[in-house]
Design a protein around this motif. Structure first.
Motif, PDB file in Angstrom:
ATOM      1  N   VAL A 120       9.370 -32.786 120.436  1.00  0.00           N
ATOM      2  CA  VAL A 120       8.104 -32.268 120.600  1.00  0.00           C
ATOM      3  C   VAL A 120       8.098 -31.534 122.051  1.00  0.00           C
ATOM      4  O   VAL A 120       8.097 -32.185 123.009  1.00  0.00           O
ATOM      5  CB  VAL A 120       7.069 -33.534 120.663  1.00  0.00           C
ATOM      6  N   GLU A 121       7.518 -30.327 121.600  1.00  0.00           N
ATOM      7  CA  GLU A 121       7.728 -29.553 122.888  1.00  0.00           C
ATOM      8  C   GLU A 121       6.227 -28.963 123.143  1.00  0.00           C
ATOM      9  O   GLU A 121       5.511 -28.299 122.011  1.00  0.00           O
ATOM     10  CB  GLU A 121       8.509 -28.294 122.866  1.00  0.00           C
ATOM     11  N   PRO A 122       5.692 -29.140 124.245  1.00  0.00           N
ATOM     12  CA  PRO A 122       4.224 -28.426 124.303  1.00  0.00           C
ATOM     13  C   PRO A 122       4.318 -27.065 124.322  1.00  0.00           C
ATOM     14  O   PRO A 122       5.191 -26.319 125.177  1.00  0.00           O
ATOM     15  CB  PRO A 122       3.580 -29.287 125.606  1.00  0.00           C
ATOM     16  N   GLN A 133       2.159 -28.360 133.985  1.00  0.00           N
ATOM     17  CA  GLN A 133       2.107 -29.679 133.385  1.00  0.00           C
ATOM     18  C   GLN A 133       2.366 -31.047 134.348  1.00  0.00           C
ATOM     19  O   GLN A 133       2.154 -31.928 134.199  1.00  0.00           O
ATOM     20  CB  GLN A 133       3.401 -29.788 132.523  1.00  0.00           C
ATOM     21  N   ALA A 149      -0.339 -26.838 127.695  1.00  0.00           N
ATOM     22  CA  ALA A 149      -0.467 -28.219 128.199  1.00  0.00           C
ATOM     23  C   ALA A 149      -0.715 -28.324 129.707  1.00  0.00           C
ATOM     24  O   ALA A 149      -0.315 -27.509 130.737  1.00  0.00           O
ATOM     25  CB  ALA A 149       0.903 -28.900 128.004  1.00  0.00           C
ATOM     26  N   SER A 154       0.478 -35.244 126.309  1.00  0.00           N
ATOM     27  CA  SER A 154       1.305 -35.352 125.548  1.00  0.00           C
ATOM     28  C   SER A 154       0.932 -35.854 124.381  1.00  0.00           C
ATOM     29  O   SER A 154      -0.353 -36.545 124.137  1.00  0.00           O
ATOM     30  CB  SER A 154       2.488 -36.388 126.048  1.00  0.00           C
ATOM     31  N   ARG A 218      -5.019 -28.103 122.594  1.00  0.00           N
ATOM     32  CA  ARG A 218      -3.631 -28.178 123.007  1.00  0.00           C
ATOM     33  C   ARG A 218      -2.830 -28.004 121.853  1.00  0.00           C
ATOM     34  O   ARG A 218      -3.095 -28.598 120.613  1.00  0.00           O
ATOM     35  CB  ARG A 218      -3.220 -29.390 123.609  1.00  0.00           C
ATOM     36  N   GLU A 219      -1.709 -27.310 121.968  1.00  0.00           N
ATOM     37  CA  GLU A 219      -0.785 -27.230 121.038  1.00  0.00           C
ATOM     38  C   GLU A 219       0.631 -27.565 121.414  1.00  0.00           C
ATOM     39  O   GLU A 219       1.219 -27.638 122.452  1.00  0.00           O
ATOM     40  CB  GLU A 219      -0.602 -25.544 120.440  1.00  0.00           C
ATOM     41  N   TYR A 220       1.320 -27.979 120.306  1.00  0.00           N
ATOM     42  CA  TYR A 220       2.677 -28.631 120.438  1.00  0.00           C
ATOM     43  C   TYR A 220       3.618 -28.094 119.223  1.00  0.00           C
ATOM     44  O   TYR A 220       3.179 -28.132 118.130  1.00  0.00           O
ATOM     45  CB  TYR A 220       2.639 -30.163 120.692  1.00  0.00           C
TER      46      TYR A 220
END
Length: 321
Positions: A120-122, A133, A149, A154, A218-220
């Protein structure tokens, strides 16, 4: 090229006899003190900014007493390499254990236990994404897009049973609420998901988001990496060092996530101990089977020896008569 060896010093700096006048130099520096002060401040600010760009590194460690067994066979240094032995050779046999711990035999189950294949990468802002971050920037933060992020944010997600069509695909998770999100595939298809509920994927497999600690917007990026990559990543951050030949071993792991580093160290130790217990159990079972076979063989030989002895006694008695 300019030859500086014969260049005369300015008259304000050099005295009549050609020597440097330190008082004049100090006077010139004081005259430009504002400029020099600003240069120092700008340099310190740029240095501090650049120092914040690399990600934080967390180190988790644990100490384990490994039983030294006489039947442990050391591996050749050519096979283990200097990275594992530190350039020194030891006769404790723990080099073999280190080689086993770093191999897929131990780290493979660790990857499965921790679901480490799911990454999982923000989404991070250009240049200052890492700082956002790790640090709260009240002035800069509102000026950056809502999809990037911030500190202490998270999500936790798990991909399972992915179909062949999703093997190398990267999924975009967009947080829409405290318990909801949307999942966008590379094909452009968008699915809606809920916290804790498996979200079925079109070509097989499912995504389950187990925790959302981020505001809406937010997007991941979520994807599944090959097992060999996960094993290599854990092995590269894993440190194993014996204290002399005492059998006391320091396990450590260095990573960008403190909780993940702790979980990896504990999982590696637990898996190593479990495998040792299983190997011991198999060895004990084999020893018991061998002893039972030998007892059966010895019992048969003993009965035959008793029969031969009785036959001999009877023959001896007959000869004496």
């Amino acid at each position: 090229m300019v030859d500086l060896r014969n260049t005369p010093l300015p008259s304000s700096v050099a005295g009549e006899d050609g020597e440097i006048d330190l008082k004049d130099i100090l006077a010139q520096l004081l005259a430009r003190k504002v400029f020099l002060g600003l240069a120092v401040i700008v340099g310190a600010t740029v240095g501090a900014f650049i120092g914040q760009l690399p990600p934080n590194q967390f180190r988790a460690s644990a100490v384990v007493q490994i039983e030294q067994r006489a039947d442990r066979i050391p591996l050749p240094s050519e096979l283990i390499g200097e990275l594992l032995t530190g350039g020194t050779s030891t006769n404790s046999g723990l080099d073999t254990e280190v080689h086993i711990i770093r191999s897929r035999l131990v780290l493979g189950p660790v990857v499965d236990r921790l679901n480490a294949r799911t990454r999982v990468e923000p989404a991070t802002a250009p240049v200052i994404g890492g700082i956002l971050q790790r640090r709260a920037l009240p002035v800069v933060g509102p000026l950056v897009g809502s999809e990037y992020a911030r500190t202490n944010e998270s999500i936790t997600a798990v991909l399972s049973d992915l179909g062949a069509g999703h093997g190398d695909e990267r999924f975009l998770v967009h947080v829409t609420g405290p318990a909801s999100y949307t999942l966008t595939l590379e094909s452009g298809l968008t699915l809606e998901g809920r916290l804790g509920e498996p979200l079925a994927l079109p070509e097989g497999g499912a995504l389950r988001v187990t925790a959302i600690n981020a505001p809406a917007g937010r997007e991941y990026t979520v994807y599944e990496e090959p097992v060999r990559n996960s094993v290599g990543r854990i092995s590269s951050g894993l440190g194993i060092r014996e204290r002399g030949n005492s059998g006391v071993v320091d396990f450590s792991y260095i990573g960008e996530n403190g909780s993940e580093a702790t979980a990896i160290v504990n999982a590696v130790i637990d898996e190593y101990i479990d495998q040792n217990l299983r190997r011991r159990s198999v060895e004990i079972d084999r020893s018991i089977d061998f002893i039972e076979q030998q007892l059966a063989t010895i019992s048969a030989e003993l009965r035959k020896a008793n029969a031969d002895l009785n036959s001999y006694r009877q023959t001896r008695q007959f000869d004496e008569l």
